[in-house]
Write a protein that holds these residues in place. Structure first.
Motif, short mmCIF file in Angstrom:
data_model
loop_
_atom_site.label_atom_id
_atom_site.label_comp_id
_atom_site.label_asym_id
_atom_site.label_seq_id
_atom_site.Cartn_x
_atom_site.Cartn_y
_atom_site.Cartn_z
N PRO A 69 0.80 -1.24 0.00
CA PRO A 69 0.00 0.00 0.00
C PRO A 69 0.82 1.28 0.00
O PRO A 69 0.49 2.23 -0.70
N GLU A 70 1.91 1.31 0.77
CA GLU A 70 2.70 2.55 0.84
C GLU A 70 3.42 2.81 -0.49
O GLU A 70 3.43 3.94 -0.99
N ARG A 71 4.00 1.77 -1.08
CA ARG A 71 4.68 1.94 -2.37
C ARG A 71 3.68 2.31 -3.46
O ARG A 71 3.96 3.16 -4.31
N ALA A 72 2.52 1.66 -3.42
CA ALA A 72 1.50 1.97 -4.43
C ALA A 72 1.03 3.40 -4.30
O ALA A 72 0.85 4.11 -5.30
N GLU A 73 0.83 3.85 -3.08
CA GLU A 73 0.36 5.22 -2.89
C GLU A 73 1.39 6.23 -3.35
O GLU A 73 1.05 7.29 -3.88
N GLU A 74 2.66 5.89 -3.18
CA GLU A 74 3.71 6.76 -3.71
C GLU A 74 3.61 6.84 -5.23
O GLU A 74 3.74 7.92 -5.84
N MET A 75 3.35 5.70 -5.89
CA MET A 75 3.19 5.68 -7.34
C MET A 75 1.97 6.49 -7.76
O MET A 75 2.02 7.27 -8.72
N PHE A 76 0.86 6.31 -7.03
CA PHE A 76 -0.36 7.06 -7.35
C PHE A 76 -0.14 8.56 -7.19
O PHE A 76 -0.64 9.37 -7.96
N ALA A 77 0.62 8.92 -6.14
CA ALA A 77 0.89 10.34 -5.89
C ALA A 77 1.68 10.95 -7.04
O ALA A 77 1.52 12.14 -7.35
N ARG A 78 2.53 10.15 -7.69
CA ARG A 78 3.28 10.66 -8.84
C ARG A 78 2.33 11.02 -9.98
O ARG A 78 2.56 12.01 -10.69
N MET A 79 1.28 10.24 -10.16
CA MET A 79 0.30 10.56 -11.19
C MET A 79 -0.41 11.87 -10.86
O MET A 79 -0.62 12.73 -11.73
N ARG A 80 -0.78 12.01 -9.61
CA ARG A 80 -1.44 13.25 -9.17
C ARG A 80 -0.52 14.44 -9.40
O ARG A 80 -0.95 15.49 -9.91
N TRP A 81 0.74 14.27 -9.06
CA TRP A 81 1.72 15.35 -9.23
C TRP A 81 1.94 15.68 -10.70
O TRP A 81 2.03 16.85 -11.07
N MET A 82 2.04 14.65 -11.54
CA MET A 82 2.24 14.93 -12.97
C MET A 82 1.08 15.73 -13.53
O MET A 82 1.28 16.66 -14.33
N ARG A 83 -0.13 15.39 -13.11
CA ARG A 83 -1.28 16.18 -13.56
C ARG A 83 -1.14 17.62 -13.12
O ARG A 83 -1.40 18.56 -13.89
N GLU A 84 -0.73 17.83 -11.87
CA GLU A 84 -0.57 19.19 -11.36
C GLU A 84 0.49 19.96 -12.13
O GLU A 84 0.42 21.19 -12.25
N GLN A 85 1.46 19.23 -12.70
CA GLN A 85 2.53 19.87 -13.49
C GLN A 85 2.13 20.11 -14.94
O GLN A 85 2.92 20.61 -15.73
N GLY A 86 0.91 19.72 -15.30
CA GLY A 86 0.41 20.00 -16.65
C GLY A 86 0.48 18.85 -17.62
O GLY A 86 0.18 19.03 -18.81
N VAL A 87 0.85 17.66 -17.16
CA VAL A 87 0.86 16.48 -18.03
C VAL A 87 -0.57 15.97 -18.18
O VAL A 87 -1.29 15.81 -17.19
N ARG A 88 -0.98 15.72 -19.41
CA ARG A 88 -2.33 15.21 -19.66
C ARG A 88 -2.37 13.71 -19.37
O ARG A 88 -1.60 12.93 -19.96
N LEU A 89 -3.25 13.29 -18.48
CA LEU A 89 -3.51 11.87 -18.24
C LEU A 89 -4.71 11.45 -19.09
O LEU A 89 -5.60 12.26 -19.36
N ILE A 90 -4.72 10.18 -19.50
CA ILE A 90 -5.84 9.67 -20.29
C ILE A 90 -6.30 8.33 -19.72
O ILE A 90 -5.58 7.68 -18.96
N THR A 91 -7.51 7.93 -20.10
CA THR A 91 -8.12 6.74 -19.50
C THR A 91 -7.76 5.48 -20.27
O THR A 91 -7.77 5.45 -21.50
N GLY A 92 -7.45 4.43 -19.53
CA GLY A 92 -7.16 3.12 -20.11
C GLY A 92 -7.11 2.09 -19.00
O GLY A 92 -6.81 2.42 -17.85
N THR A 93 -7.41 0.84 -19.33
CA THR A 93 -7.58 -0.20 -18.31
C THR A 93 -6.53 -1.30 -18.34
O THR A 93 -6.45 -2.08 -17.39
N ASP A 94 -5.75 -1.42 -19.41
CA ASP A 94 -4.86 -2.57 -19.61
C ASP A 94 -5.67 -3.86 -19.68
O ASP A 94 -5.17 -4.93 -19.32
N ALA A 95 -6.92 -3.77 -20.14
CA ALA A 95 -7.80 -4.93 -20.18
C ALA A 95 -7.14 -6.08 -20.94
O ALA A 95 -6.58 -5.88 -22.02
N GLY A 96 -7.23 -7.27 -20.36
CA GLY A 96 -6.60 -8.46 -20.90
C GLY A 96 -5.50 -8.97 -20.01
O GLY A 96 -5.26 -10.18 -19.92
N ILE A 97 -4.80 -8.06 -19.33
CA ILE A 97 -3.82 -8.46 -18.32
C ILE A 97 -4.58 -9.11 -17.15
O ILE A 97 -5.74 -8.82 -16.91
N SER A 98 -3.93 -9.97 -16.41
CA SER A 98 -4.58 -10.66 -15.31
C SER A 98 -5.32 -9.70 -14.39
O SER A 98 -4.77 -8.69 -13.97
#
Length: 401
Positions: A283-312
């Motif tokens: 959980p702690e490592r994952a939250e650090e990864m998630f926080a990076r996404m939040r931060w990238m958005r705040e820095q102006g990077v466009r995030l887009i939606t996708g699921t990786d559907a098909g992976i386990s």
């Protein structure tokens, strides 16, 4: 089929722009008129099919920018793929596409198939032979020998071999090129997930070949070295972008600044099982990864939606759970709807004809029971889906045409 679809409210997009008691006129697969229901009815021909949904919302169709239709989302999708012949696999892919359509997804970007099967399915759907969302197919990903997803057939070493894989995909009629810039989790005995698979110059070659053919490039990149090479090479989207190094996370702010300035979008490819991933990853490592996404958005990077559907555990019929990831990192419900429609369409270069309910756009839309601006879970209650003007009643629908 020419139709009028009307509902209590229409989300025209973006930024929550809506219309009460509105209707959309569809002719020849294209939206030709949008407005108050009474006005549309007065202007429309009489011999149309009509769908009317009180207490419901009509909105643009959803976009999943990262799927793998060749994989079955089971415990070992790679072994499942290896044991399936192309004929059986093609049938399974058509069923997975139908599951995506059932959930309101009208456009998908398939980021890795075998033997051009996704291109074939794309054509079957486009010609009405099979129901499904519009497919933007990447064909066979370019990878290193023994590299991530080598089993799809895109192994290449050296400039000539790399160029040959890209050109083979182009000849098959793909919509974009996919390159595995780093290792990945599902490839046993492959390079580490953080390890770069190609040099910057090799990635530049891929981008040049693709852009010369008018095609964008999506780069799978977990590791920071691969991300850096992909950014320098000028790719159009980066998939995952988890900033992994040999000894942990290795975020480079200069690269994030460049990504924002150049408009390089990031698809986190958040699985519907992203919460389960967090528990398994820590959980702690994952939250650090998630926080990076939040931060990238705040820095102006466009995030887009996708699921990786098909992976386990990344199933084809639970898009809303993936959208909940964006709630977790701070998006409002209205922002998520924009993200899953118009904003992802912009990043994929298809905003000229989908992602909004406007005259001249493809008739990609869905009707849900309730108001998704109040509750994202309303997106699970799909009455009607229309992809390219073809009405589809989901198999669990309570639709009332």
């Amino acid at each position: 089929m020419d139709t009028i679809v009307s509902a209590e409210r229409i989300l025209l997009g973006p930024r929550g722009h809506r219309l009460v008691d509105g209707a959309v006129l569809v002719q020849g697969g294209i939206i030709t008129d949008v407005g108050p229901r009474a006005d549309i009815e007065a202007r429309a021909p009489h011999d149309l099919t009509r769908f009317f949904y009180p207490n419901s919302t009509l909105l643009p169709g959803l976009i999943d920018a990262h799927v793998h239709l060749v994989l079955d989302a089971g415990p070992d999708p790679v072994s499942g793929l290896a044991s399936t012949d192309d004929t059986t696999l093609g049938q399974a892919m058509a069923d997975r596409a139908l599951r995506l359509l059932d959930t309101g997804i009208t456009t998908v970007r398939d980021l890795g198939d075998r033997n051009g099967l996704a291109v074939r399915l794309r054509e079957d759907i486009a010609t009405g032979q099979s129901p499904g969302p519009r497919i933007l197919a990447a064909g066979t990903p370019v990878t290193a020998p023994g590299g991530h997803c080598w089993f799809l057939g895109g192994q290449a070493k050296g400039a000539d071999a790399i160029r040959a894989v890209v050109r083979r995909n182009i000849e098959r009629g793909v919509d974009l090129i996919k390159v595995m810039a780093t290792g990945g989790g599902i490839t046993k005995d492959g390079p580490a997930i953080w390890e770069a698979q190609f040099t910057e110059e090799e990635l530049r070659l891929i981008v040049r070949e693709a852009h010369h053919a008018g095609l964008p490039v999506a780069a799978h990149a977990h590791g920071t070295a691969g991300i850096a090479a992909a950014v320098a090479a000028g790719v159009d989207t980066i998939e995952h972008c988890t900033w992994m190094g040999r000894d942990g996370f290795d975020v480079r702010e200069d690269l994030v600044t460049t990504m924002a300035a150049r408009g390089i979008a990031v698809c986190p490819a958040a699985s519907p099982d992203w919460r389960g991933f967090a528990q398994r990853f820590g959980p702690e490592r994952a939250e650090e990864m998630f926080a990076r996404m939040r931060w990238m958005r705040e820095q102006g990077v466009r995030l887009i939606t996708g699921t990786d559907a098909g992976i386990s555990r990344a199933v084809f019929d639970d898009f809303v759970s993936s959208l909940e990831f964006f709630q977790h990192i701070g998006y409002s419900t209205a922002e998520i709807i924009d993200l899953a429609t118009h904003e992802t369409a912009q990043a994929l270069g298809i905003a000229h004809d989908t992602g909004l309910l406007r005259p001249g756009h493809r008739a990609d839309l869905l009707v849900v029971d309730g108001n998704p601006l109040d509750d994202l879970q309303v997106l699970r209650k799909v009455h009607l889906v229309m992809a390219g003007g073809r009405p589809h009643l989901p198999r669990t629908s309570r639709a009332c045409p």
